[in-house]
Enzyme design. Structure first.
Site, PDB file in Angstrom:
ATOM      1  N   TRP A  89       2.565   9.553   6.905  1.00 52.26           N
ATOM      2  CA  TRP A  89       3.559   8.596   6.388  1.00 52.26           C
ATOM      3  C   TRP A  89       3.864   8.884   4.926  1.00 52.26           C
ATOM      4  O   TRP A  89       4.989   8.773   4.477  1.00 52.26           O
ATOM      5  CB  TRP A  89       3.023   7.177   6.548  1.00 52.26           C
ATOM      6  CG  TRP A  89       3.945   6.104   6.022  1.00 52.26           C
ATOM      7  CD1 TRP A  89       4.896   5.429   6.709  1.00 52.26           C
ATOM      8  CD2 TRP A  89       3.980   5.587   4.684  1.00 52.26           C
ATOM      9  NE1 TRP A  89       5.541   4.521   5.887  1.00 52.26           N
ATOM     10  CE2 TRP A  89       5.000   4.601   4.641  1.00 52.26           C
ATOM     11  CE3 TRP A  89       3.272   5.857   3.510  1.00 52.26           C
ATOM     12  CZ2 TRP A  89       5.311   3.883   3.479  1.00 52.26           C
ATOM     13  CZ3 TRP A  89       3.579   5.145   2.356  1.00 52.26           C
ATOM     14  CH2 TRP A  89       4.592   4.174   2.353  1.00 52.26           C
ATOM     15  N   HIS A  90       2.802   9.295   4.201  1.00 49.18           N
ATOM     16  CA  HIS A  90       2.966   9.528   2.769  1.00 49.18           C
ATOM     17  C   HIS A  90       3.782  10.771   2.462  1.00 49.18           C
ATOM     18  O   HIS A  90       4.361  10.863   1.382  1.00 49.18           O
ATOM     19  CB  HIS A  90       1.603   9.626   2.077  1.00 49.18           C
ATOM     20  CG  HIS A  90       0.981   8.297   1.809  1.00 49.18           C
ATOM     21  ND1 HIS A  90       0.246   7.613   2.749  1.00 49.18           N
ATOM     22  CD2 HIS A  90       1.002   7.513   0.707  1.00 49.18           C
ATOM     23  CE1 HIS A  90      -0.163   6.461   2.231  1.00 49.18           C
ATOM     24  NE2 HIS A  90       0.282   6.368   0.996  1.00 49.18           N
ATOM     25  N   GLY A  91       3.805  11.717   3.361  1.00 47.01           N
ATOM     26  CA  GLY A  91       4.599  12.901   3.056  1.00 47.01           C
ATOM     27  C   GLY A  91       4.585  13.911   4.174  1.00 47.01           C
ATOM     28  O   GLY A  91       3.608  14.001   4.928  1.00 47.01           O
TER      29      GLY A  91
END
Lengths: 489, 382
Positions: free
Chosen positions: A321-323
């Site tokens: 989700w973060h990257g």
């Protein structure tokens, strides 16, 4: 538009004043229009993507409520698939496509699918999750479907938290959108103070730290050992102040108009364990993953192998989700490993402290905090490094060189300023002072409401403090257009 | 929270004042704060570190020295567009050779090329700057015999949002009308609602720089001086409109240039390439029409491509985020071919045989290699 921009400095008072001047029945429309303007300041055309996800989830939720139980799941799945498909196309297609191409190349196979040159819509990951929480809550019967399209659109697009959270739930934000808020002096001033505090953390501290951190992570092979360790420690504070600063501005902005947003951070580096860290860091996201991924998988009420699976699935998805990069996946995987290792070693560690007679001692507490900080720091290397190779180099270099470098500093054969200050002793000292000041201020807040303490001082002392604080932002702030780190998510 | 129950205590637990009382109290205090904040635009206006508010006067002083046959050094920030407009306005006859482009073309001087020229390049030049620059000559009835048109990738980026061309917007718009292309695109919802002046008046960075200029400006002190030397300690503006970098910049080592290249690549977005995911048909048409107009005016146009530092080129050639620089070069060559114009140089330093030592920084080759590229452009037949 960015919170630390000239545009926002005009946008915010105009929207807030307009909000209070307008009759309550049209305030939602005013805020919705303002939120549209706020979002379109980035890439105007992308409002259509937001409109599409809003439309799909709005209709899916209403359809769910009107459907038979066996049909509700279909609407839920349709909503989730469409919302996640949009997220996948814009954020993950190139990542998975590139990875597949790399595998094909390694196997000497032809891979015909081209990469797509596409700009990631700002805040996509955040408002996607906020929309998903809505449809899931409606599906579970924990919240009714919103029949007013404008109010629902405002729930998704509410500008203070539109691009980087806090990620809200319908029981929180949606309920507040119909409440009439009066102008209340203490609440408004409290909101403005919180915004100023967030701005200070972002432009004075976080952006200043980035100047020391960026060279090391941009070119890690130019450094070895201690400078990389120092850069990692500074990054830990940079990302915390950057993101918590953003959250403070978002919460303060909403507060001026009478809306309460979720707290997103609670002094995470005071945590004594990784489970505690995740109860204090980016709380709106960690609770989202807990409620919609971890618990539905069974949480910890399953066998040990399944519990391990649940932990890894949750944290790997969180990493992704973060990257869209394997470094983020590795970051999530490492945190999952921490959680599992912590659980398995808890009883051994307890026994060891009891044996040493330090079970309830301050020593244990301090060591726990330091260890948790170091563990989170190791993970931050994966988060910040450009590639897994760079991350591996940094961690290996820290592990192999730091002990010897510390020894040489203590023996006088090397200069601390070269190794610890990375050749920038004065900026480093100033950065450390700022970190200490912020940490002391936030610690003081836990010991008593410092806002009340400030409010109780004589007016000339209070206003001197305000002006001194403002002057610090003006003179020490870095105002070149530096976006918030979490905007890339 | 129960929305139906009226709140009797405030956010901090104190009893709520009346609504009207709260508003009045807040308005008074907010007004006092705003009045105090007026010191920021006041200092910026008076100190005016970048000569934004004293632009015409400052530019005129530079132009006067250039007109008198002196090079000018020690200048602070100023509006280059206004200066170039004045330089062209001061010309007595149409120049044989004109250079148009960005800072990457600004070092092309009469001395470097061994022939008289007027350099009307401007830093960060956009396509509208190119339009305005040529319009400077056109409105004087001048048709240069040859124009070296140095095109940079961001000139084909419709999302390039540098607003400096707005100080010569009248000329840019006039050229757009001549070309029959629409107005310049608006960037962002609020982009064109804010003027440069507002940017400087309310900018904390500009305030801090202007604070330091308060006393020197009160004493009418500045570091500008006229000289016959073409290379000085600081950047020098030559009588033909070109520039030379200062001694310390010229003496930069390849290692420093490499660091600069890394920092350049680390900026997000990379300079000039914001949202540059495609070359739009509109931008392509604008550039093509411009080249054709120059040809129709009887100008011998030579398109010149200035290379990037090898590290920068390597990244931009394989960029997945922006249009790869090789694709931009192909597009430029295609447009030039369609306009019947030759192209010299390349964005690739390897194609021209340049090494990292041939660069001052990420984007600017040293004088000599830039001059060689320009000479090749001039010697090619159209």
């Amino acid at each position: 538009m960015l919170f630390n921009s000239l545009e926002f400095a005009f946008f915010f008072p105009v929207v807030t004043i307009g909000y209070f001047l307008l009759p309550h029945r049209v305030r939602w429309a005013w805020l919705l229009a303002a939120s549209c303007g706020f979002y379109m300041a980035f890439v105007p055309a992308y409002i259509l993507i937001l409109a599409a996800t809003i439309g799909v989830d709005y209709y899916a939720a209403i359809a769910m409520e009107r459907s038979e139980p066996h049909e509700r799941r279909v609407w839920l799945l349709a909503s989730i698939v469409v919302t996640c498909a949009i997220l996948f196309v814009f954020k993950y297609f190139n990542f998975f496509n590139g990875s597949a191409a790399a595998v094909a190349s390694a196997l000497d196979l032809r891979y015909p699918v081209k990469m797509v040159r596409i700009i990631l819509p700002i805040g996509l990951s955040f408002h996607t999750f906020q929309s998903l929480s809505y449809v899931i809550e409606v599906y579970k019967g924990r919240h009714r479907a919103e029949h007013h399209l404008g109010i629902y659109a405002l729930y998704v697009m509410f500008y203070p938290q539109l691009v980087a959270g806090p990620i809200e739930r319908p029981q929180g934000l949606l309920e507040q959108l119909r409440v009439e808020h009066e102008f209340e002096y203490d609440r408004v001033v409290g909101g403005l103070r919180l915004m100023a505090w967030g701005l200070f953390k972002k432009v004075v501290v976080a952006d200043r730290l980035s100047r020391l951190v960026n060279p090391a992570f941009r070119d890690p092979h130019e450094y070895a050992g201690l400078p990389l360790a120092v850069a990692t420690a500074l990054f830990a504070f940079q990302i915390y102040y950057d993101f918590s600063g953003y959250s403070d501005i978002a919460i303060g902005t909403a507060q001026t108009m009478g809306f309460r947003l979720r707290t997103n951070f609670n002094r995470p580096y005071a945590s004594r364990s990784m489970p505690e860290f995740w109860k204090r860091w980016h709380m709106s996201l960690s609770t989202w993953f807990r409620d919609y991924v971890y618990l539905p998988l069974g949480g910890n009420r399953v066998s040990t192998p399944l519990w391990i699976r649940n932990i890894y699935v949750t944290f790997l998805i969180s990493g992704l989700w973060h990257g869209a990069n394997w470094t983020f996946v590795a970051w999530g995987g490492l945190h999952g490993t921490y959680m599992i290792a912590g659980k398995f070693t808890a009883s051994i560690r307890d026994r060891a402290w009891r044996w040493a007679g330090l079970d309830e001692s301050a020593v244990r507490g301090v060591l726990a905090v330091v260890t948790t900080f170091i563990l989170s720091g190791i993970a931050w290397v994966l988060f910040r490094a450009s590639t897994l190779r760079d991350a591996t180099y940094i961690l290996a270099s820290i592990g192999s060189r730091v002990p010897a470098q510390l020894h040489s500093i203590l023996s006088g054969s090397a200069r601390a300023s070269d190794l610890i200050a990375m050749g920038y002793p004065r900026p480093m000292m100033f950065a450390v002072m700022l970190i200490a000041a912020v940490e002391v201020a936030e610690f003081a807040q836990t010991q008593g409401d410092r806002r009340r303490m400030l409010a109780s001082l004589p007016w000339f002392v209070r206003w001197t403090v305000y002006y001194a604080f403002g002057a610090m932002i003006l003179f020490y702030g870095i105002f070149r257009r530096t976006p918030f780190i979490y905007f890339q998510f | 929270m129960d929305p139906l129950r009226p709140q009797t205590t405030s956010h901090l637990g104190a009893p709520i004042n009346t609504h009207a009382g709260d508003v009045r109290r807040f308005a008074v205090k907010a007004s006092l704060v705003l009045i105090t904040l007026l010191v920021v635009p006041l200092v910026s206006r008076v100190g005016d570190a970048g000569n934004v508010f004293h632009s015409q006067e400052y530019v005129s002083r530079i132009a006067e020295k250039l007109r008198s046959g002196y090079n000018v050094t020690g200048v602070g920030d100023f509006d280059e567009r206004l200066l170039q407009s004045e330089i062209v306005r001061d010309l007595n006859i149409a120049p044989e050779l004109v250079v148009l482009g960005s800072s990457r073309a600004m070092t092309l001087s009469s001395k470097l090329l061994g022939r008289p020229l007027t350099n009307t390049a401007m830093s960060g030049a956009s396509i509208d700057d190119l339009f305005a620059a040529y319009q400077f000559y056109r409105r004087r009835g001048f048709r240069p015999r040859t124009i070296l048109l140095c095109l940079d990738p961001w000139m084909l980026n419709e999302h390039y949002d540098d607003r400096r061309w707005r100080s010569v917007a009248v000329d840019a718009k006039a050229m757009r009308q001549t070309l029959g292309v629409g107005p310049s695109p608006v960037h962002g919802l609020f982009g064109d609602l804010r003027s440069r002046l507002a940017d400087q008046l309310l900018s904390p960075d500009y305030f801090k720089a202007s604070l330091q200029q308060l006393i020197p400006r009160a004493r009418h002190q500045d570091a500008m001086r006229a000289t016959h030397e073409s290379v000085n300690a600081e950047m020098t503006r030559l009588t033909d409109g070109a520039i030379t970098y200062g001694v310390s910049y010229r003496d930069r080592s390849p290692a420093v240039a490499l660091t600069d290249a890394k920092e350049y690549l680390a900026t997000d977005p990379i300079y000039g390439l914001r949202e540059f995911t495609s070359i739009t048909p509109r931008r392509r048409a604008e550039m093509l029409r411009f080249l054709k107009l120059l040809r129709t005016d009887g100008v011998d146009v030579r398109v010149v491509l200035i290379p990037y530092h090898p590290l920068v080129y390597q990244e931009l050639a394989h960029s997945r985020r922006y249009v790869p620089v090789d694709d931009v070069e192909r597009a430029v060559r295609g447009i030039a071919a369609e306009a019947g114009t030759r192209v010299a140089g390349s964005y690739s330093p390897i194609a021209i045989g340049l090494s990292p030592a041939d660069f001052f920084d990420a984007m600017h080759p040293r004088d000599a290699p830039t001059g060689v590229i320009a000479m090749k452009a001039l010697s090619a037949r159209n």
